[in-house]
Design a protein around this motif. Structure first.
Motif, mmCIF file in Angstrom:
data_model
loop_
_atom_site.group_PDB
_atom_site.id
_atom_site.type_symbol
_atom_site.label_atom_id
_atom_site.label_comp_id
_atom_site.label_asym_id
_atom_site.label_seq_id
_atom_site.Cartn_x
_atom_site.Cartn_y
_atom_site.Cartn_z
ATOM 1 N N GLY A 152 -1.898 -22.008 -19.851
ATOM 2 C CA GLY A 152 -1.757 -23.199 -19.195
ATOM 3 C C GLY A 152 -0.283 -23.425 -19.012
ATOM 4 N N MET A 153 0.214 -22.685 -18.362
ATOM 5 C CA MET A 153 2.095 -23.006 -17.988
ATOM 6 C C MET A 153 2.245 -22.459 -16.765
ATOM 7 S SD MET A 153 3.510 -21.663 -21.858
ATOM 8 C CE MET A 153 5.061 -22.027 -21.249
ATOM 9 N N ALA A 154 1.264 -22.651 -15.895
ATOM 10 C CA ALA A 154 1.423 -22.006 -14.410
ATOM 11 C C ALA A 154 2.483 -22.929 -13.613
ATOM 12 C CB ALA A 154 0.021 -21.796 -13.713
ATOM 13 N N GLY A 155 3.041 -23.996 -14.182
ATOM 14 C CA GLY A 155 3.962 -24.632 -13.548
ATOM 15 C C GLY A 155 3.945 -26.267 -13.761
ATOM 16 N N ALA A 156 4.585 -26.961 -13.313
ATOM 17 C CA ALA A 156 4.664 -28.677 -13.545
ATOM 18 C C ALA A 156 3.855 -29.242 -12.963
ATOM 19 C CB ALA A 156 6.197 -28.923 -13.185
ATOM 20 N N LYS A 157 3.026 -28.484 -11.983
ATOM 21 C CA LYS A 157 1.819 -29.314 -11.279
ATOM 22 C C LYS A 157 0.388 -28.824 -12.056
ATOM 23 C CE LYS A 157 2.562 -31.692 -8.267
ATOM 24 N NZ LYS A 157 2.785 -32.969 -8.274
ATOM 25 N N ALA A 191 -0.918 -24.963 -24.900
ATOM 26 C CA ALA A 191 -0.054 -25.996 -24.634
ATOM 27 C C ALA A 191 -0.819 -27.077 -23.872
ATOM 28 C CB ALA A 191 1.274 -25.798 -24.090
ATOM 29 N N TYR A 192 -1.510 -28.071 -24.701
ATOM 30 C CA TYR A 192 -2.038 -29.220 -23.895
ATOM 31 C C TYR A 192 -0.977 -30.231 -23.703
ATOM 32 C CZ TYR A 192 -6.532 -26.884 -25.164
ATOM 33 O OH TYR A 192 -7.396 -25.932 -25.335
ATOM 34 N N ASP A 193 -1.319 -31.141 -22.578
ATOM 35 C CA ASP A 193 -0.349 -32.094 -22.326
ATOM 36 C C ASP A 193 -1.184 -33.499 -22.604
ATOM 37 O OD1 ASP A 193 1.582 -30.329 -20.997
ATOM 38 O OD2 ASP A 193 -0.124 -30.096 -19.436
ATOM 39 N N GLN A 205 3.664 -29.071 -21.998
ATOM 40 C CA GLN A 205 4.838 -28.528 -21.074
ATOM 41 C C GLN A 205 5.007 -29.399 -19.728
ATOM 42 O OE1 GLN A 205 6.328 -25.528 -21.597
ATOM 43 N NE2 GLN A 205 5.600 -26.026 -23.636
ATOM 44 N N ASN A 206 4.173 -30.341 -19.712
ATOM 45 C CA ASN A 206 3.870 -31.029 -18.602
ATOM 46 C C ASN A 206 4.115 -32.661 -18.961
ATOM 47 O OD1 ASN A 206 3.912 -32.564 -16.082
ATOM 48 N ND2 ASN A 206 2.083 -31.441 -15.472
ATOM 49 N N VAL A 207 4.974 -33.002 -19.424
ATOM 50 C CA VAL A 207 5.015 -34.603 -20.224
ATOM 51 C C VAL A 207 4.897 -35.468 -18.998
ATOM 52 C CG1 VAL A 207 6.533 -36.300 -21.437
ATOM 53 C CG2 VAL A 207 6.489 -33.736 -21.971
ATOM 54 N N GLN A 208 5.493 -35.248 -17.983
ATOM 55 C CA GLN A 208 5.470 -36.315 -16.790
ATOM 56 C C GLN A 208 4.102 -36.512 -16.218
ATOM 57 O OE1 GLN A 208 7.805 -38.463 -15.509
ATOM 58 N NE2 GLN A 208 6.171 -39.234 -14.566
ATOM 59 N N GLY A 209 3.371 -35.377 -16.260
ATOM 60 C CA GLY A 209 2.097 -35.058 -15.698
ATOM 61 C C GLY A 209 1.180 -36.219 -16.787
ATOM 62 N N ALA A 210 1.472 -35.979 -18.106
ATOM 63 C CA ALA A 210 0.658 -36.700 -19.093
ATOM 64 C C ALA A 210 0.855 -38.159 -18.944
ATOM 65 C CB ALA A 210 1.297 -36.228 -20.417
#
Length: 357
Positions: free
Chosen positions: A30-35, A83-85, A273-278
């Motif tokens: 689940g860490m394939a990038g910020a998107k 790594a769940y957001d 890993q993607n806090v902004q996405g959250a």
């Protein structure tokens, strides 16, 4: 020259294999990038159309995993394998996750739309000031009955579940807090009791209910009740709404002795890993139109007062799913019992299930 070409081709092939392997590893973790946004939620707990809408508007790719209990969700996040957001635990589990330092604090300056939430569902005891969670859904635990088999005046309280005419006609949710809680409530005790004598009394009373139990199940209750395979069931308000949509003979009752008032909130696990996405997802779900669409699809009660105003009146004005303040005052929220008493509740529940056999 041919040897050089072969060497170059071999090196390129190795590089391609390595790149592919890295890509697959990132995808699996689940860490394939910020998107990419990794969401961990209850099964069938969001309108799939909203996920597609969010992906289209935000550009994120959503990986959506589900769990069937707060405990299973807690264990997986604690272990940190994925790594769940975003996760959506219930109130007592949020409290436990806060104690275990498994959550990131919410930066309210990054939240838009929180003003749409009914103040009654903010700043609650399990998360003062909503430092770690944002309201998602709320509801109650109650009784569903089929008027083809049971009269309305026969189902008004928890005690009615012990009626002899319900022999082999009752289904109950497969949950320790729910079953032990209704036993406690039927005796006038708190569903968060830590008194051993009260818990033992509830256990003894629940044993007397077992002749009426047809099945102890989870999501299957919806199908069984809609298909009229049982007369009465103990379940959550949103599950009841789904059943009632499919079968007009079904009705939902919040027992007179009181019951569970539950809350499911959105949190950001500390391993995100993607806090902004959250934050983008939280803000998306706070938009009244999106929250209303989700509430109508799922059937649970929305804490978003502006979303509630957008719902059909037959939903928003139904006291079974939006009870009065007076009735709400008789309901209890599950508290974090601590590991010792949580284990005790589970032990009693398992012993009760074994006794039934």
């Amino acid at each position: 020259m041919k040897k050089l070409q072969s060497l170059i081709i071999g090196i390129l092939a190795i590089i391609l294999v390595l790149l592919f392997s890295v890509h697959q590893l990132e995808k699996s973790t689940g860490m394939a990038g910020a998107k990419v946004l990794n969401i961990y939620n209850w099964g069938d707990y969001i309108d799939p159309a909203l996920i597609k809408k969010f992906e289209k508007e935000s550009g994120y790719k959503v990986n959506y995993d589900t769990f069937d209990s707060n405990e299973a969700m807690f264990t997986k996040i604690q272990q940190g394998g994925t790594a769940y957001d975003i996760a959506v635990p219930s109130e007592y589990m949020i409290e436990k996750m806060m104690v275990e330092k498994l959550l990131l604090p919410i930066d309210h300056q990054k939240i838009s739309g929180l003003s749409a939430i009914d103040p009654r569902f903010l700043d609650l005891s399990f998360d003062p000031g909503n430092q770690y969670s944002i309201p998602y859904f709320w509801g109650t635990l109650g009784i569903v009955y089929n008027d083809k088999f049971v009269n309305a005046d026969q189902i008004t309280s928890w005690d009615d579940l012990w009626r002899p005419e319900l022999k082999d006609k009752l289904m109950v949710i497969d949950g320790a807090r729910e079953v032990i809680g209704l036993g406690l409530n039927s005796l006038g005790y708190s569903l968060n009791s830590k008194k051993d004598d009260e818990l033992q009394e509830a256990f003894e009373k629940l044993k007397k209910m077992t002749p009426n139990i047809k099945a102890i199940v989870a999501d299957e209750i919806k199908m069984y009740m809609a298909n009229e395979e049982s007369a009465v069931a103990v379940t959550f308000s949103g599950e009841a709404a789904d059943m009632m949509w499919e079968n007009e003979h079904l009705h939902y009752v919040i027992p007179s002795e009181g019951s569970n008032l539950w809350f499911d909130n959105i949190v950001i696990p500390k391993t995100a890993q993607n806090v902004q996405g959250a934050y983008d997802f939280i803000n998306f779900m706070l938009v009244p139109e999106n929250a209303a669409q989700n509430a109508e699809y799922i059937g649970y009660s929305t804490p978003n007062k502006e979303a509630k105003a957008l719902l059909p009146k037959e939903i928003s004005e139904d006291p079974q799913f939006y009870p009065s303040d007076e009735l709400l005052s008789h309901l209890e929220v599950y508290e974090n019992l601590g590991s010792d008493y949580l284990e005790y509740y589970n032990d009693i529940f398992l012993e009760w299930k074994m006794y039934r056999k």
